[in-house]
Design a protein around this motif. Sequence first.
Motif, PDB file in Angstrom:
ATOM      1  N   MET A   1       0.860  -1.201   0.032  1.00 59.35           N
ATOM      2  CA  MET A   1       0.179  -0.001   0.025  1.00 59.35           C
ATOM      3  C   MET A   1       0.909   1.281  -0.124  1.00 59.35           C
ATOM      4  N   THR A   2       0.367   2.297  -0.666  1.00 63.85           N
ATOM      5  CA  THR A   2       1.154   3.680  -0.712  1.00 63.85           C
ATOM      6  C   THR A   2       0.946   4.354   0.797  1.00 63.85           C
ATOM      7  N   ALA A   3       2.100   4.676   1.050  1.00 66.60           N
ATOM      8  CA  ALA A   3       2.216   5.448   2.533  1.00 66.60           C
ATOM      9  C   ALA A   3       1.444   6.459   2.435  1.00 66.60           C
ATOM     10  N   PRO A   4       0.930   7.172   3.502  1.00 65.80           N
ATOM     11  CA  PRO A   4      -0.042   8.504   3.649  1.00 65.80           C
ATOM     12  C   PRO A   4       0.907   9.461   3.160  1.00 65.80           C
ATOM     13  N   LEU A   5       0.000  10.440   2.701  1.00 69.84           N
ATOM     14  CA  LEU A   5       0.816  11.862   2.497  1.00 69.84           C
ATOM     15  C   LEU A   5       1.362  12.571   3.952  1.00 69.84           C
ATOM     16  N   ILE A   6       2.539  12.941   4.053  1.00 72.08           N
ATOM     17  CA  ILE A   6       2.818  13.750   5.312  1.00 72.08           C
ATOM     18  C   ILE A   6       2.801  15.119   4.921  1.00 72.08           C
ATOM     19  N   PHE A   7       2.099  15.933   5.834  1.00 71.09           N
ATOM     20  CA  PHE A   7       1.562  17.246   5.452  1.00 71.09           C
ATOM     21  C   PHE A   7       2.567  18.320   6.590  1.00 71.09           C
ATOM     22  N   GLY A   8       2.752  19.557   5.921  1.00 72.18           N
ATOM     23  CA  GLY A   8       3.679  20.279   6.937  1.00 72.18           C
ATOM     24  C   GLY A   8       2.979  21.779   6.834  1.00 72.18           C
ATOM     25  N   VAL A   9       3.367  22.716   7.218  1.00 74.86           N
ATOM     26  CA  VAL A   9       2.737  24.182   7.275  1.00 74.86           C
ATOM     27  C   VAL A   9       3.949  24.960   7.613  1.00 74.86           C
ATOM     28  N   PHE A  10       4.102  26.301   7.096  1.00 74.31           N
ATOM     29  CA  PHE A  10       4.863  27.346   7.734  1.00 74.31           C
ATOM     30  C   PHE A  10       3.990  28.252   8.598  1.00 74.31           C
ATOM     31  N   PRO A  11       3.928  28.402   9.976  1.00 76.98           N
ATOM     32  CA  PRO A  11       3.097  28.772  10.681  1.00 76.98           C
ATOM     33  C   PRO A  11       3.007  30.268  10.990  1.00 76.98           C
ATOM     34  N   LEU A  12       3.984  30.978  10.361  1.00 71.21           N
ATOM     35  CA  LEU A  12       4.239  32.375  10.995  1.00 71.21           C
ATOM     36  C   LEU A  12       3.634  33.291   9.984  1.00 71.21           C
ATOM     37  N   GLY A  13       3.706  34.637  10.313  1.00 68.29           N
ATOM     38  CA  GLY A  13       2.822  35.532   9.577  1.00 68.29           C
ATOM     39  C   GLY A  13       3.810  36.518   8.799  1.00 68.29           C
ATOM     40  N   LEU A  14       4.632  36.005   8.025  1.00 70.13           N
ATOM     41  CA  LEU A  14       5.672  36.926   7.196  1.00 70.13           C
ATOM     42  C   LEU A  14       5.774  35.772   5.906  1.00 70.13           C
ATOM     43  N   ALA A  15       6.419  36.672   4.585  1.00 69.35           N
ATOM     44  CA  ALA A  15       6.435  35.927   3.474  1.00 69.35           C
ATOM     45  C   ALA A  15       7.903  36.144   3.138  1.00 69.35           C
ATOM     46  N   GLY A  16       8.759  34.977   2.547  1.00 72.62           N
ATOM     47  CA  GLY A  16      10.069  35.260   1.915  1.00 72.62           C
ATOM     48  C   GLY A  16      10.927  35.010   2.850  1.00 72.62           C
ATOM     49  N   ALA A  17      10.813  34.440   4.101  1.00 74.11           N
ATOM     50  CA  ALA A  17      11.627  33.809   5.074  1.00 74.11           C
ATOM     51  C   ALA A  17      12.069  35.012   6.011  1.00 74.11           C
ATOM     52  N   PRO A  18      12.811  34.950   7.225  1.00 75.98           N
ATOM     53  CA  PRO A  18      13.264  35.806   8.210  1.00 75.98           C
ATOM     54  C   PRO A  18      13.655  37.077   7.170  1.00 75.98           C
ATOM     55  N   GLY A  19      13.156  38.207   7.740  1.00 74.83           N
ATOM     56  CA  GLY A  19      13.576  39.520   7.182  1.00 74.83           C
ATOM     57  C   GLY A  19      13.045  39.545   5.662  1.00 74.83           C
ATOM     58  N   GLY A  20      12.138  38.951   5.262  1.00 77.59           N
ATOM     59  CA  GLY A  20      11.729  38.846   3.903  1.00 77.59           C
ATOM     60  C   GLY A  20      10.773  39.989   3.365  1.00 77.59           C
ATOM     61  N   LEU A  21       9.881  39.586   2.449  1.00 83.52           N
ATOM     62  CA  LEU A  21       8.943  40.369   1.584  1.00 83.52           C
ATOM     63  C   LEU A  21       8.114  41.247   2.288  1.00 83.52           C
ATOM     64  N   VAL A  22       7.181  40.655   3.085  1.00 84.82           N
ATOM     65  CA  VAL A  22       6.294  41.527   3.615  1.00 84.82           C
ATOM     66  C   VAL A  22       5.954  40.863   5.230  1.00 84.82           C
ATOM     67  N   SER A  23       5.386  41.687   6.104  1.00 91.23           N
ATOM     68  CA  SER A  23       5.156  41.340   7.547  1.00 91.23           C
ATOM     69  C   SER A  23       3.744  42.101   7.942  1.00 91.23           C
ATOM     70  N   GLY A  24       3.385  41.673   8.885  1.00 88.56           N
ATOM     71  CA  GLY A  24       2.177  42.304   9.360  1.00 88.56           C
ATOM     72  C   GLY A  24       2.117  42.135  11.051  1.00 88.56           C
ATOM     73  N   PRO A  25       0.826  41.976  11.481  1.00 88.36           N
ATOM     74  CA  PRO A  25       0.545  41.723  12.969  1.00 88.36           C
ATOM     75  C   PRO A  25       1.426  40.800  13.553  1.00 88.36           C
ATOM     76  N   PRO A  26       1.955  41.011  14.850  1.00 90.69           N
ATOM     77  CA  PRO A  26       2.669  40.008  15.370  1.00 90.69           C
ATOM     78  C   PRO A  26       1.972  38.679  15.404  1.00 90.69           C
ATOM     79  N   ASP A  27       2.991  37.521  15.509  1.00 88.04           N
ATOM     80  CA  ASP A  27       2.395  36.133  15.818  1.00 88.04           C
ATOM     81  C   ASP A  27       1.851  36.071  17.068  1.00 88.04           C
ATOM     82  N   ASP A  28       0.916  35.190  17.106  1.00 87.88           N
ATOM     83  CA  ASP A  28       0.291  34.627  18.333  1.00 87.88           C
ATOM     84  C   ASP A  28       0.471  33.125  18.439  1.00 87.88           C
ATOM     85  N   PHE A  29       1.238  32.858  19.441  1.00 83.46           N
ATOM     86  CA  PHE A  29       1.641  31.375  19.268  1.00 83.46           C
ATOM     87  C   PHE A  29       0.932  30.445  19.862  1.00 83.46           C
ATOM     88  N   GLU A  30       0.110  30.992  20.949  1.00 81.27           N
ATOM     89  CA  GLU A  30      -1.212  30.232  21.537  1.00 81.27           C
ATOM     90  C   GLU A  30      -1.998  29.963  20.526  1.00 81.27           C
TER      91      GLU A  30
END
Length: 321
Positions: A1-30
């Motif tokens: 049987m084919t193994a299940p698909l592993i899912f992942g996500v980038f959870p923070l509120g910016l684009a383009g990696a640290p110091g990247g393209l855009v940012s906005g309100p601060p992250d709420d880690f809870e």
Amino acid sequence: MTAPLIFGVFPLGLAGAPGGLVSGPPDDFEAIGRALEQLSGGRASWLTRTYVNWAGPAGTASALAQIGQLTGGGPWDLVLCYRDRAGDVRGWEAFVAEVVAQYGQALAAIQVTAEANLTGVPAAADGDYPGARAALVRGVLRAAEAKRQAGGRAAIGFAVSPEVDPEGSGFWPEVRRLGGSDFAAAAEYAGIDMYPDVFGPPAGPDRLPASVDWVLRTYRERDLPAAGIGPQVPIRVCENGWPTGPGRPEDQQARVLETIVRAVSDRRAELNVTHWELFGLRDADSAGDSLFCRFGVLRDDYSAKPAFAALQRLYAELGPA
């Protein structure tokens, strides 16, 4: 049987990696933690993807400290971004080896460089920095060596952006020249960052499966063999997303992401595709005008767009038990 698909996500509120393209309100880690729990439905966790920039030896200590703060949670898919204008590849190798030696037991994966084949976007890709191709090859080789020595468990790999004309860039032949069979043997996965119907020609809902097929198939059958990498090395879709905004309704985001995830899942067995990771969890700035502001399946106040519920259902159906 084919193994299940592993899912992942980038959870923070910016684009383009640290110091990247855009940012906005601060992250709420809870709020982030609650959202990840809701996505997984209390089952096996989504991989949490994050990025750390290395801008030269002077920043090694702070980058290592940043990584050290991650290792209490997870599972983390860590991207090491090569952002040194001086092109100190030897210093980069030492940094990568230190990351693997210190944290390779705690991390799920370590990606060495971020899109070393993509130039002209220095805030979002490594290819604009001198020595990026050597940093990819030598970084993966040093990471693999450090893993053998330290007995780490993190999967060692890399990720690139799709290339329409690889012969024009010469990227893959140079990777093979620089790394040869040793590089092909060291890479435990080969990642691709794909954004059909976002960058490049419009795809439209009916053509999305064909677009996904083209990206994955050309990567497996054309690009990776040019670097000597065979079908036994799994492909990971390390970044995929579709922004909302003017002309991009939220309900369409849900349909697009579901279409793409199913197309990726349908090719798991044939093309040895193991992962799909979302960019990103929440908007950088839901009031922003830039295309990069609204990639999230949550708005910047953590209220859900329709795509959030769609991904919950897909994870329950296609993800690990």
